[in-house]
Design a protein around this motif. Structure first.
Motif, PDB file in Angstrom:
ATOM      1  N   GLU A  21     -10.810   3.510 -10.647  1.00  0.00           N
ATOM      2  CA  GLU A  21      -9.876   3.377  -9.210  1.00  0.00           C
ATOM      3  C   GLU A  21      -9.794   1.844  -9.932  1.00  0.00           C
ATOM      4  OE1 GLU A  21      -8.699   5.543  -7.367  1.00  0.00           O
ATOM      5  OE2 GLU A  21      -9.187   7.347  -8.597  1.00  0.00           O
ATOM      6  N   ARG A  51      -6.692   1.149 -11.558  1.00  0.00           N
ATOM      7  CA  ARG A  51      -5.509   1.761 -11.671  1.00  0.00           C
ATOM      8  C   ARG A  51      -4.416   1.430 -10.244  1.00  0.00           C
ATOM      9  NH1 ARG A  51      -3.326   6.041  -8.332  1.00  0.00           N
ATOM     10  NH2 ARG A  51      -5.269   6.337  -6.779  1.00  0.00           N
ATOM     11  N   LEU A  52      -5.233   0.982  -9.156  1.00  0.00           N
ATOM     12  CA  LEU A  52      -5.223  -0.187  -8.658  1.00  0.00           C
ATOM     13  C   LEU A  52      -4.452  -0.782  -8.634  1.00  0.00           C
ATOM     14  CD1 LEU A  52      -7.257   1.000  -5.240  1.00  0.00           C
ATOM     15  CD2 LEU A  52      -4.457   1.752  -6.208  1.00  0.00           C
ATOM     16  N   LEU A  82      -1.036  -0.439 -10.737  1.00  0.00           N
ATOM     17  CA  LEU A  82      -0.225  -0.373  -9.549  1.00  0.00           C
ATOM     18  C   LEU A  82      -0.186  -1.751  -8.613  1.00  0.00           C
ATOM     19  CD1 LEU A  82      -0.956   3.005  -8.128  1.00  0.00           C
ATOM     20  CD2 LEU A  82       0.783   2.370  -8.995  1.00  0.00           C
ATOM     21  N   THR A  83      -0.356  -2.130  -8.611  1.00  0.00           N
ATOM     22  CA  THR A  83      -0.049  -3.774  -7.555  1.00  0.00           C
ATOM     23  C   THR A  83       0.632  -4.139  -8.374  1.00  0.00           C
ATOM     24  OG1 THR A  83      -2.574  -3.800  -6.727  1.00  0.00           O
ATOM     25  CG2 THR A  83      -1.003  -5.700  -7.086  1.00  0.00           C
ATOM     26  N   LEU A  85      -0.996   4.043  -0.692  1.00  0.00           N
ATOM     27  CA  LEU A  85      -2.054   5.230  -0.478  1.00  0.00           C
ATOM     28  C   LEU A  85      -1.435   5.035   0.952  1.00  0.00           C
ATOM     29  CD1 LEU A  85      -3.314   1.462  -1.739  1.00  0.00           C
ATOM     30  CD2 LEU A  85      -4.130   4.173  -2.219  1.00  0.00           C
ATOM     31  N   ALA A 111       0.510  -1.420   0.403  1.00  0.00           N
ATOM     32  CA  ALA A 111       0.294  -0.190   0.434  1.00  0.00           C
ATOM     33  C   ALA A 111       0.851   1.027   0.077  1.00  0.00           C
ATOM     34  CB  ALA A 111      -0.842  -0.044   1.132  1.00  0.00           C
ATOM     35  N   ARG A 139     -10.913   3.787  -2.118  1.00  0.00           N
ATOM     36  CA  ARG A 139      -9.573   2.611  -2.544  1.00  0.00           C
ATOM     37  C   ARG A 139      -9.525   2.028  -1.865  1.00  0.00           C
ATOM     38  NH1 ARG A 139      -6.808   8.666  -4.300  1.00  0.00           N
ATOM     39  NH2 ARG A 139      -7.239   8.664  -6.125  1.00  0.00           N
ATOM     40  N   MET A 195       2.050   2.389  -2.910  1.00  0.00           N
ATOM     41  CA  MET A 195       1.303   2.772  -4.221  1.00  0.00           C
ATOM     42  C   MET A 195       0.890   3.530  -3.727  1.00  0.00           C
ATOM     43  SD  MET A 195      -0.920  -1.253  -4.652  1.00  0.00           S
ATOM     44  CE  MET A 195      -1.944  -0.537  -5.116  1.00  0.00           C
ATOM     45  N   ALA A 229      -5.400  -8.747  -9.771  1.00  0.00           N
ATOM     46  CA  ALA A 229      -5.578  -7.719 -10.174  1.00  0.00           C
ATOM     47  C   ALA A 229      -6.334  -7.657 -11.350  1.00  0.00           C
ATOM     48  CB  ALA A 229      -3.939  -7.157 -10.032  1.00  0.00           C
ATOM     49  N   PHE A 289      -8.479  -2.188  -1.819  1.00  0.00           N
ATOM     50  CA  PHE A 289      -7.428  -2.801  -1.888  1.00  0.00           C
ATOM     51  C   PHE A 289      -7.136  -4.292  -0.806  1.00  0.00           C
ATOM     52  CE2 PHE A 289      -3.247  -2.828   0.312  1.00  0.00           C
ATOM     53  CZ  PHE A 289      -2.627  -3.212  -0.287  1.00  0.00           C
TER      54      PHE A 289
END
Length: 462
Positions: A403, A406-407, A410-411, A226, A221, A320, A224, A444, A324
Motif C-alpha cells: 500500500e 502504491r500510494l 499515485l502521489t 481515495l 486524495a 491508507r 488518487m 513519497a 496518506f
C-alpha cells in the motif's frame, strides 16, 4: 432485594431522526447525571440505529457506562473560539454541555436533532431560507474581529466540532453553475461547510494559504481515488473552502427537494472517549506526562475495526488514511479527524476530511497527534517505527509495503498535476501549491524506502 429506580432527571431533550423520535436524553445537573432511553417505536424500525457503539439500542443489564451519554454529546460541540462565542452568546458556562446542546442541537453532525419535550420539528419552513450573498459573506469576513463569523442574525450558526472558523450552509446547486448559499433552519439542513482563510491574530501561529493547503491535499486524495469529501474554492474574492457534507444527502420526492441527515460519529465517540482525548498524549507532552498515552492512537483507531461491518475493508481504509497523513505531513491527524457511518449492523468508515499539510507551517508544533510506534515527530519515523506501527495495529507488513508503494506512485503521478490546477489564482497560491507538491514527492520517496525496509525487520526485534 427490591430494585430501586433512579430518580427521573429534571431536564430532558428528545432526539429525532428521519421525522421519528429516537430517544429521550435526561440530565440531572447537580449530580451531572445523564440518561438515555430509546423510544419503543424507534427500536421497532428495521433501519434504526444506535447513537454509538457505547450506547446500543439494547442497553447492558447494568446500564450504559458512566459518562457515556455525556461523552457522546460533548463530542458534538465546537471547540476553541467557537465554543467561547457560543457560551457568551447564550450566557452559559463553557462546561455546561447540556445548555450548549440545547442551544445548538438542531443542526449537529450526524442524523439527530435535539428538541425540547413536546416540540415537533416543522415539516415546512416557516420563513423562506435566508440567503448569504457573496458580498455579504465578504463583508462578514472583513468584520470578523468585531462580529464572529459563527453569529448571524443574533444566532450562533456553528454547531460542529473543530477549532477553525466554519459556517454551515445549504447550497441549492453547484456553485460554478450559479448556486446560492443559504443559512438553515429546521426542517432544512445544511449541505456544505464554509471554511474561510484564517485571519492573522496576535499570539496565534501564522498559517498562510490554508484554503489552498486543504484544497490541494483533499483534491490529491480524490485524484488518487481515495474516499474523501468533495471540496471547491469559493472567492468573495477572499478564498473560502467549500466542503460538501457527506453526512447529508439531497433527495427529491413529490413534495420537493429535501436534505436527509446521515448518522456519523468520530473516532472519539466510537471509542467512548471525551473530546479531550483526541490526541494520543491526552495530557500533553510535558516532561512528567509525556509517557501518558490514553488518547486516540493508531492502535485505538484500528481497534474500531472490530465494530465495523466489513472488517477487511475497514482495516485497509484505515491503513491508507494513516499512510496518506504521512505523505502530506499532517501532524494534526487526531481522533476527531476520522469518522464512521453508524448502521444497526455496525460501523462503516466515512469519507476523509480535514486533510492539511501542517508540516508547511514552521510556527506550529509538529508533534504528531498519533505516534508511529513511539515516534511523535515525522522526521523520527524510520523503518522500525513503521514495523512497530504495523504490529500494534494488526497490519501485515507486506500489505503495508504494497500500500505504501502504491500510494507513493499515485502521489508521484498526481501531485504535479494538482499543483498546476487553475484553482490557484495568483503567484502566492501557485508557489504554495508547488511547495506542497515538492514536499509530498519527497515524502513519497521516503515512505517507499521505509516501508521496504520495515518488511525486513525480524519479529523478535519488535
Amino acid at each position: 432485594m427490591t430494585h430501586v429506580e433512579a430518580p427521573a432527571a429534571p431536564h430532558a431533550l428528545t432526539l429525532w431522526a428521519d421525522g421519528r423520535q429516537v430517544a429521550t436524553l435526561g440530565y440531572a445537573p447537580l449530580d451531572d447525571r445523564w440518561s438515555l432511553d430509546y423510544a419503543p417505536d424507534w427500536v421497532k424500525v428495521p433501519a434504526s440505529f444506535p447513537l454509538s457503539p457505547a450506547l446500543p439500542i439494547e442497553p447492558p443489564a447494568d446500564g450504559y457506562a458512566a459518562g457515556a451519554v455525556k461523552r457522546f454529546v460533548e463530542n458534538l460541540l465546537p471547540e476553541g473560539r467557537a465554543l467561547d462565542i457560543t457560551a457568551t452568546t447564550y450566557k452559559v458556562s463553557k462546561s455546561n454541555i447540556y445548555a450548549l446542546i440545547s442551544a445548538l442541537g438542531t443542526e449537529t453532525t450526524g442524523a439527530f436533532r435535539f428538541l425540547q419535550p413536546g416540540e415537533v420539528q416543522p415539516a415546512v419552513a416557516a420563513t423562506p431560507p435566508r440567503e448569504v450573498t457573496r458580498e455579504e459573506l465578504n463583508k462578514r469576513l472583513d468584520e470578523r474581529d468585531d462580529i464572529p463569523l459563527a453569529v448571524w442574525d443574533g444566532k450562533v450558526r456553528m454547531s460542529i466540532a473543530g477549532v477553525q472558523d466554519k459556517l454551515m450552509v445549504y447550497v441549492d446547486r453547484a456553485l460554478d453553475d450559479g448556486g446560492r448559499l443559504y443559512l438553515v433552519e429546521p426542517p432544512l439542513a445544511s449541505t456544505h461547510i464554509l471554511k474561510p482563510e484564517p485571519e492573522p491574530e496576535p499570539g496565534r501561529p501564522v498559517t498562510p494559504h490554508l484554503v489552498v493547503n486543504e484544497h490541494f491535499c483533499m483534491s490529491l486524495a480524490h485524484r488518487m481515488k481515495l474516499p474523501v469529501a468533495d471540496v471547491a474554492i469559493y472567492r468573495t474574492p477572499r478564498p473560502v473552502l467549500v466542503v460538501r457534507r457527506f453526512d447529508r444527502e439531497v433527495v427529491q420526492d413529490d413534495q420537493g427537494v429535501k436534505v436527509r441527515r446521515l448518522h456519523i460519529i468520530d473516532a472519539c465517540q466510537a471509542s467512548d472517549l471525551p473530546a479531550t482525548y483526541k490526541y494520543e498524549r491526552n495530557l500533553g507532552s510535558g516532561e512528567h506526562v509525556r509517557n501518558v498515552r490514553e488518547g486516540v492512537s493508531f492502535e485505538v483507531l484500528f481497534d474500531r475495526v472490530g465494530q465495523t461491518v466489513n472488517k477487511a475493508a475497514a482495516r485497509l481504509t484505515l491503513l491508507r488514511w494513516a499512510l496518506f497523513q504521512f505523505l502530506i505531513g499532517n501532524c494534526d491527524a487526531h481522533g476527531k479527524n476520522f469518522s464512521f457511518f453508524v448502521r444497526r449492523e455496525g460501523l462503516e468508515p466515512a469519507p476523509w476530511y480535514d486533510l492539511v499539510s501542517v508540516a508547511q507551517y514552521p510556527g506550529i508544533d509538529h508533534e504528531l497527534a498519533m505516534a508511529w510506534g513511539d515516534a511523535f515527530k515525522l522526521e523520527e519515523v524510520a523503518a522500525f517505527q513503521l514495523a512497530d506501527f504495523a504490529r500494534r495495529c494488526g497490519v501485515d507488513r507486506r500489505l503495508l509495503q504494497r500500500e505504501a508503494s502504491r500510494l507513493a506512485k499515485l502521489t508521484t503521478t498526481h501531485a504535479p498535476a494538482q499543483a498546476l490546477m487553475p484553482d490557484y489564482v495568483d503567484d502566492g497560491e501557485r508557489a504554495f501549491a508547488e511547495q506542497l507538491r515538492d514536499f509530498v514527492l519527497g515524502q513519497a520517496v521516503r515512505l517507499t524506502k521505509l516501508a521496504s525496509d520495515a518488511v525486513k525487520i525480524k519479529d523478535e526485534y519488535l
